[in-house]
Each structure stands twice: as structure tokens, then as C-alpha cells.
Design a protein around this motif. Structure first.
Motif, PDB file in Angstrom:
ATOM      1  N   ALA A   1      12.894   6.331  58.778  1.00 33.04           N
ATOM      2  CA  ALA A   1      11.796   6.742  57.896  1.00 33.04           C
ATOM      3  C   ALA A   1      11.439   5.504  57.068  1.00 33.04           C
ATOM      4  O   ALA A   1      12.300   4.945  56.385  1.00 33.04           O
ATOM      5  CB  ALA A   1      12.244   7.878  56.991  1.00 33.04           C
TER       6      ALA A   1
ATOM      7  N   ARG B   1      16.572   5.714  55.735  1.00 30.68           N
ATOM      8  CA  ARG B   1      15.305   5.460  55.038  1.00 30.68           C
ATOM      9  C   ARG B   1      15.233   4.017  54.540  1.00 30.68           C
ATOM     10  O   ARG B   1      16.138   3.553  53.828  1.00 30.68           O
ATOM     11  CB  ARG B   1      15.173   6.405  53.841  1.00 30.68           C
TER      12      ARG B   1
ATOM     13  N   ALA C   1      15.156   5.338  48.976  1.00 33.11           N
ATOM     14  CA  ALA C   1      15.480   4.449  50.107  1.00 33.11           C
ATOM     15  C   ALA C   1      16.989   4.203  50.175  1.00 33.11           C
ATOM     16  O   ALA C   1      17.659   4.101  49.146  1.00 33.11           O
ATOM     17  CB  ALA C   1      14.755   3.122  49.934  1.00 33.11           C
TER      18      ALA C   1
END
Ligand code: NAP
Length: 290
Positions: A26, A3, A58
Motif C-alpha cells: 500500500a 505500507r 506508514a
């Protein structure tokens, strides 16, 4: 799935964020102006309402914004990424910022448990969009190894310079030398034009002579043709980079950086005339006849 929070979708950042989507990450994105994110959202990115929102969950936060002030705002400002980034998150600063700012930001982010990677880049927006940037890294070696999977989608080459800040030192000297060369080229071409030389012959001589760097080769054609339709690097950004480099020079060198200061002055004029125009338009400033 890895992410990434990507912050700053200008000429460079937009293409870089797209590379993470292409690589199957992502991706959450934030930009000061949302319109630049629309096609990335259509391709699957999550629109974040702030850097703080982007950084939630993240693994890495990557930033590509204009300058020190913008970098400070997106990392440390009221809704900055640091507010929600968890300890251990990679903080990858790709913007060209000053050396002093890198050290201060790294200290601040380390203090909050983040892993800071100094990662300015070389390459034009087309290289950003195709993952072919050169990444100029300053980081702890173990941190660089952790960051590699997040650097590979955006860079085809990683140059590792050493401790945090060293990537930025190289980036600043690279761009200062570029500023000096481009400003010098503009003056040389302006003299040749005003003296009435055949500019095709001048161009051919530059292309086949020994005075030209790749930077000069690229700009000489554009300057002679006055072809600046697509601004790839603006006068304001070139001025900023040269000014940051001169500040660094003044902190390290006994003598005044004469060439660097001249380039800063030249680009201060270009920035004042048209900050968002291409840096090569310097030729229009210096070519006015006496
Ligand atoms: P750009 O197209 O002018 O984009 C600048 C970005 O910074 C935009 O996302 C802008 O948001 C954002 N920004 C500016 N001020 C801000 C603030 N106060 N708060 C939050 N966001 C702010 O510039 P670029 O060409 O992509 O360059 C980005 C960085 O890469 C710069 O540090 C530049 O020196 C470096 N770089 C550029 C090139 C190149 O060829 N262009 C090559 C290598 C490195 P908005 O969209 O809302 O204005």
C-alpha cells in the motif's frame, strides 16, 4: 499489507515508488510537483497532500529527493514526515545527501523514536524503475534486517558498509571519482577533437584501452556523438555530490583534495551554464576552440 510512504518522484523516485506498487505494497506518495504522481495514482497509489500526510500509518517512509535542503524539508520541515510517523517507523533516506546531514538527520529521527536507515543508491533511472539499484546501506545490523522487506523491491543488491553514515561515505567517494573521471574524459576528448584526430578511432581506442572505467566507456560514446537527449543525471546533482564529497575529504585528510576540488569547479561551471542538463554536456563547455 505493508505500507510505504514514498516522498520524491523525480527521475529516480518515480520508478522506485512504482516498484512498491508492483510488489503489492500500500503506497502513499508525495512530490513537490503533483503532476509527476498522476500515473502512480492511476496505478493505485494514494496521493498525500504533504510528507506529513504521507507518513500517517506508514510502516516505512522512503525519501528520494535532490539534496540536504530537500531532505531536511520533507523530514523535518513544517509539514515534514516526522510530524506523523509513529515511533518504530523505518526512516529510509535514499537521496544522496552530505555526511553531516545524515548524522544530524539520524540523530533527530532517532530522538523521535524512528529507525534510521542510510540508503543512498547507485544505478540510473532505468535501474530504479526495474528494481535493480545497488543499495549502499549504513545502519545498525538489526535495523537492516527489519528494513530488508522494504529494500528488496527497489534494489537487486544490498552493500552493507556498517554504521549509519557509512553508506553515504561510500556513495560520496563513488560519485566524486565519477565526477573526476567524467570531467577528465571531457577534456581528453576536447583535446583530441581540436587536434583533428579521427574521433571514431579515438572512441575505439578508448573502448579497447586500459584508461576507461564503465563510467568513461558510457560517457565517451555520448560525448563524441553529443547525444544528451535524455538527461539521466544532471550537472546540478553531479556538482552537489562532488561538493559534499570534498567537504567530507576536507574533514578527514591533511592534504587538500586537489582532484576533487577541480571536479567541483568544473561542475560549478556546468551547473551555472545549464543546471538541469545532463552531466555529460561538460564536453560542450570544454571543447570550445582557442
Ligand atoms: P530529480 O529528477 O532532479 O528529482 C529531484 C526530486 O527532489 C524531485 O522529486 C523534486 O521535486 C525533489 N525536490 C527538490 N528540491 C526539493 C525541495 N526543496 N523540497 C521538496 N522536494 C524537492 O533527481 P533524481 O535524478 O531523481 O535524483 C534524486 C536523488 O537521487 C538525488 O539525491 C541524486 O543525487 C540521487 N541519485 C540520482 C541518480 C540518477 O542517475 N539520476 C542515481 C543515483 C542517485 P520536484 O519534482 O517538484 O522538482
Amino acid at each position: 499489507m505493508r505500507r510505504v510512504a514514498f516522498i520524491g518522484l523525480g527521475r529516480m523516485g518515480h520508478g522506485m515508488a512504482g516498484r512498491y506498487l508492483d510488489a503489492g505494497f500500500a503506497v502513499s506518495v508525495w512530490n513537490r510537483s503533483k503532476d509527476k504522481a498522476e500515473d502512480l495514482i492511476a496505478r493505485g497509489a494514494r496521493w498525500a497532500t504533504s510528507p506529513e500526510d504521507a507518513a500517517i500509518d506508514a510502516d516505512a517512509v522512503v525519501t528520494m529527493v535532490a539534496d540536504d535542503a530537500a531532505s531536511r524539508a520533507v523530514w523535518l520541515g513544517a509539514n515534514g514526515a516526522v510530524t506523523t510517523a509513529k515511533p518504530g517507523t523505518l526512516a529510509i533516506e535514499c537521496s544522496t545527501v552530505s555526511y553531516g546531514h545524515v548524522l544530524e538527520l539520524a540523530r533527530e529521527l532517532h530522538g523521535r523514536g524512528l529507525v534510521y536507515i542510510d540508503c543512498p543508491v547507485t544505478g540510473l533511472p532505468d535501474a530504479a524503475a526495474s528494481g535493480k539499484l545497488t543499495l549502499l546501506v549504513g545502519a545498525d545490523p538489526a535495523d537492516l534486517e527489519r528494513a530488508r522487506p522494504f529494500l528488496e523491491p527497489i534494489g537487486s543488491s544490498i552493500r552493507y558498509f556498517g554504521a549509519v553514515g557509512s553508506g553515504t561515505v561510500y556513495k560520496l567517494i563513488n560519485n566524486l571519482m565519477g565526477a573526476i573521471q567524467i570531467a577528465g574524459l571531457a577534456e581528453g576528448l576536447a583535446i583530441a577533437e581540436q587536434a583533428g584526430l579521427d574521433m571514431n578511432l579515438v572512441l575505439e581506442s578508448i573502448q579497447n584501452g586500459v584508461a576507461a572505467s564503465p563510467q568513461v566507456l558510457r560517457h565517451s560514446k555520448r560525448m563524441v556523438a553529443r547525444d544528451f537527449a535524455d538527461a539521466t543525471f544532471t550537472a546540478a546533482l553531479r556538482h552537489k555530490d562532488a561538493a559534499y564529497a570534498v567537504a567530507l575529504a576536507e574533514s578527514l585528510l591533511a592534504d587538500k583534495p586537489v582532484m576533487g576540488r577541480a571536479a567541483v569547479e568544473a561542475y560549478a561551471r556546468a551547473k551555472q551554464a545549464a543546471p538541469d542538463d545532463d552531466e555529460g554536456k561538460m564536453i560542450e563547455l570544454v571543447s570550445r576552440p582557442k
